[in-house]
Design a protein around this motif. Sequence first.
Motif, PDB file in Angstrom:
ATOM      1  N   TYR A 133       0.829  -1.207   0.000  1.00  0.00           N
ATOM      2  CA  TYR A 133       0.000   0.000   0.000  1.00  0.00           C
ATOM      3  C   TYR A 133       0.865   1.259   0.000  1.00  0.00           C
ATOM      4  N   GLY A 134       1.950   1.236   0.763  1.00  0.00           N
ATOM      5  CA  GLY A 134       2.843   2.389   0.792  1.00  0.00           C
ATOM      6  C   GLY A 134       3.364   2.735  -0.593  1.00  0.00           C
ATOM      7  N   LYS A 135       3.694   1.708  -1.380  1.00  0.00           N
ATOM      8  CA  LYS A 135       4.147   1.935  -2.756  1.00  0.00           C
ATOM      9  C   LYS A 135       2.999   2.436  -3.622  1.00  0.00           C
ATOM     10  N   LEU A 136       1.802   1.884  -3.406  1.00  0.00           N
ATOM     11  CA  LEU A 136       0.627   2.303  -4.184  1.00  0.00           C
ATOM     12  C   LEU A 136       0.311   3.773  -3.963  1.00  0.00           C
ATOM     13  N   VAL A 137       0.167   4.177  -2.700  1.00  0.00           N
ATOM     14  CA  VAL A 137      -0.205   5.566  -2.405  1.00  0.00           C
ATOM     15  C   VAL A 137       0.949   6.513  -2.712  1.00  0.00           C
ATOM     16  N   GLY A 138       2.179   6.015  -2.613  1.00  0.00           N
ATOM     17  CA  GLY A 138       3.333   6.787  -3.058  1.00  0.00           C
ATOM     18  C   GLY A 138       4.233   7.340  -1.980  1.00  0.00           C
ATOM     19  N   ALA A 139       3.787   7.382  -0.734  1.00  0.00           N
ATOM     20  CA  ALA A 139       4.595   7.886   0.385  1.00  0.00           C
ATOM     21  C   ALA A 139       3.804   7.673   1.667  1.00  0.00           C
ATOM     22  N   TYR A 140       4.482   7.872   2.793  1.00  0.00           N
ATOM     23  CA  TYR A 140       3.806   7.851   4.089  1.00  0.00           C
ATOM     24  C   TYR A 140       3.972   9.205   4.780  1.00  0.00           C
ATOM     25  N   PHE A 141       2.920   9.626   5.447  1.00  0.00           N
ATOM     26  CA  PHE A 141       2.938  10.831   6.284  1.00  0.00           C
ATOM     27  C   PHE A 141       3.901  10.654   7.445  1.00  0.00           C
ATOM     28  N   VAL A 142       4.626  11.743   7.774  1.00  0.00           N
ATOM     29  CA  VAL A 142       5.508  11.691   8.942  1.00  0.00           C
ATOM     30  C   VAL A 142       5.201  12.782   9.955  1.00  0.00           C
ATOM     31  N   SER A 143       4.798  13.987   9.485  1.00  0.00           N
ATOM     32  CA  SER A 143       4.496  15.093  10.402  1.00  0.00           C
ATOM     33  C   SER A 143       3.885  16.242   9.614  1.00  0.00           C
ATOM     34  N   HIS A 144       3.388  17.249  10.351  1.00  0.00           N
ATOM     35  CA  HIS A 144       2.929  18.477   9.691  1.00  0.00           C
ATOM     36  C   HIS A 144       3.016  19.652  10.665  1.00  0.00           C
ATOM     37  N   PRO A 145       3.299  20.841  10.157  1.00  0.00           N
ATOM     38  CA  PRO A 145       3.239  22.039  10.990  1.00  0.00           C
ATOM     39  C   PRO A 145       1.804  22.546  11.072  1.00  0.00           C
ATOM     40  N   ALA A 146       1.602  23.685  11.710  1.00  0.00           N
ATOM     41  CA  ALA A 146       0.280  24.297  11.795  1.00  0.00           C
ATOM     42  C   ALA A 146      -0.221  24.671  10.405  1.00  0.00           C
ATOM     43  N   GLN A 147      -1.536  24.697  10.248  1.00  0.00           N
ATOM     44  CA  GLN A 147      -2.116  25.121   8.972  1.00  0.00           C
ATOM     45  C   GLN A 147      -1.674  26.548   8.665  1.00  0.00           C
ATOM     46  N   GLN A 148      -1.307  26.778   7.415  1.00  0.00           N
ATOM     47  CA  GLN A 148      -0.824  28.095   7.010  1.00  0.00           C
ATOM     48  C   GLN A 148      -0.843  28.213   5.492  1.00  0.00           C
ATOM     49  N   GLN A 149      -0.704  29.415   5.020  1.00  0.00           N
ATOM     50  CA  GLN A 149      -0.633  29.661   3.583  1.00  0.00           C
ATOM     51  C   GLN A 149       0.750  29.298   3.067  1.00  0.00           C
ATOM     52  N   ALA A 150       0.797  28.756   1.863  1.00  0.00           N
ATOM     53  CA  ALA A 150       2.075  28.388   1.251  1.00  0.00           C
ATOM     54  C   ALA A 150       1.956  28.488  -0.264  1.00  0.00           C
ATOM     55  N   VAL A 151       3.091  28.441  -0.923  1.00  0.00           N
ATOM     56  CA  VAL A 151       3.153  28.524  -2.381  1.00  0.00           C
ATOM     57  C   VAL A 151       3.383  27.130  -2.955  1.00  0.00           C
ATOM     58  N   LEU A 152       2.499  26.737  -3.851  1.00  0.00           N
ATOM     59  CA  LEU A 152       2.626  25.474  -4.564  1.00  0.00           C
ATOM     60  C   LEU A 152       3.108  25.741  -5.979  1.00  0.00           C
ATOM     61  N   ASN A 153       3.999  24.898  -6.454  1.00  0.00           N
ATOM     62  CA  ASN A 153       4.468  24.970  -7.838  1.00  0.00           C
ATOM     63  C   ASN A 153       3.875  23.797  -8.614  1.00  0.00           C
ATOM     64  N   VAL A 154       3.082  24.113  -9.626  1.00  0.00           N
ATOM     65  CA  VAL A 154       2.462  23.074 -10.445  1.00  0.00           C
ATOM     66  C   VAL A 154       3.476  22.716 -11.534  1.00  0.00           C
ATOM     67  N   THR A 155       4.184  21.632 -11.313  1.00  0.00           N
ATOM     68  CA  THR A 155       5.316  21.287 -12.171  1.00  0.00           C
ATOM     69  C   THR A 155       4.910  20.531 -13.435  1.00  0.00           C
ATOM     70  N   ASP A 156       3.735  19.959 -13.445  1.00  0.00           N
ATOM     71  CA  ASP A 156       3.222  19.253 -14.626  1.00  0.00           C
ATOM     72  C   ASP A 156       1.784  19.708 -14.854  1.00  0.00           C
ATOM     73  N   ARG A 157       1.589  20.548 -15.865  1.00  0.00           N
ATOM     74  CA  ARG A 157       0.260  21.071 -16.161  1.00  0.00           C
ATOM     75  C   ARG A 157      -0.363  20.357 -17.363  1.00  0.00           C
ATOM     76  N   SER A 158       0.178  19.194 -17.714  1.00  0.00           N
ATOM     77  CA  SER A 158      -0.387  18.425 -18.816  1.00  0.00           C
ATOM     78  C   SER A 158      -1.362  17.355 -18.331  1.00  0.00           C
ATOM     79  N   HIS A 159      -1.364  17.085 -17.034  1.00  0.00           N
ATOM     80  CA  HIS A 159      -2.209  16.033 -16.476  1.00  0.00           C
ATOM     81  C   HIS A 159      -3.639  16.524 -16.318  1.00  0.00           C
ATOM     82  N   ILE A 160      -4.594  15.618 -16.405  1.00  0.00           N
ATOM     83  CA  ILE A 160      -6.006  15.980 -16.299  1.00  0.00           C
ATOM     84  C   ILE A 160      -6.336  16.655 -14.962  1.00  0.00           C
ATOM     85  N   SER A 161      -5.563  16.373 -13.912  1.00  0.00           N
ATOM     86  CA  SER A 161      -5.851  16.938 -12.589  1.00  0.00           C
ATOM     87  C   SER A 161      -5.170  18.282 -12.337  1.00  0.00           C
TER      88      SER A 161
END
Length: 250
Positions: A133-161
């Motif tokens: 399952y770990g390979k299927l989903v692609g990674a495992y969660f380890v931690s997270h900081p508080a919710q906050q605004q951040a900048v995302l870079n869309v590196t592949d804009r050819s995908h349907i999503s």
Amino acid sequence: MIYKYLSIMKNLTLLLSFILLPFLVVTAYGQSAKPRILVFSKTAGFRHSAIATGKTAIMKLGKEHGFDVDTTENASYFNPDSLKKYAAVVFLQTTGDVLNDVQQTSFEKYIQAGSGFAGVHAATDTEYGWPWYGKLVGAYFVSHPAQQQAVLNVTDRSHISTKHLPAVWTRKDEWYNFKEVNKDIKVLITIDEKSYTGGINGDVHPMAWYHDYDGGRSWYTELGHTEESYADQNYLKHLLGGIQYAIGSN
């Protein structure tokens, strides 16, 4: 005359068969040939408040875009007779150990038969003791900081999503750090760790990805912790695209 009459009737019967065949096929498989997906949201750990909102949003997407949606938290759905009804399975905010050994085997065979998987946010906080399952989903969660605004870079804009998204996408959410990232994933979105505090994955910190895996298809987005996400049209189109990718031609 009788022979001529019988010949005419035979030809009419054949003609009617060709005309009615498409309608008979549709009837045999229900009123429409829509694909059907299963949205699974069982939790054995932290339970996200956005689960109900997410279910409602996915059902609405299904009505608007031509696929049927069943939702469950009952792991007994993970058997061959049940799973064969679905073009794809969505793990929506699942956490912890949600399937037993027999159910895990059924799901593995389902994916190996060419079916699709889509994981949303806490799907990576699931089944740490099941390496497949770990390979299927692609990674495992380890931690997270508080919710906050951040900048995302869309590196592949050819995908349907991601094809509708801006190259740089600023939004507020809960940002996961990951471990055991599958080297075969194809990254769609990364997060700029300089734009927020608490990131530990470095310069290439993936937030959404897809890949072929063990005969099937897998798509994952880290986004979607907040209930507000499910009123965000950019996010909804992102989620829709991931589900459509998981459905594929099934």
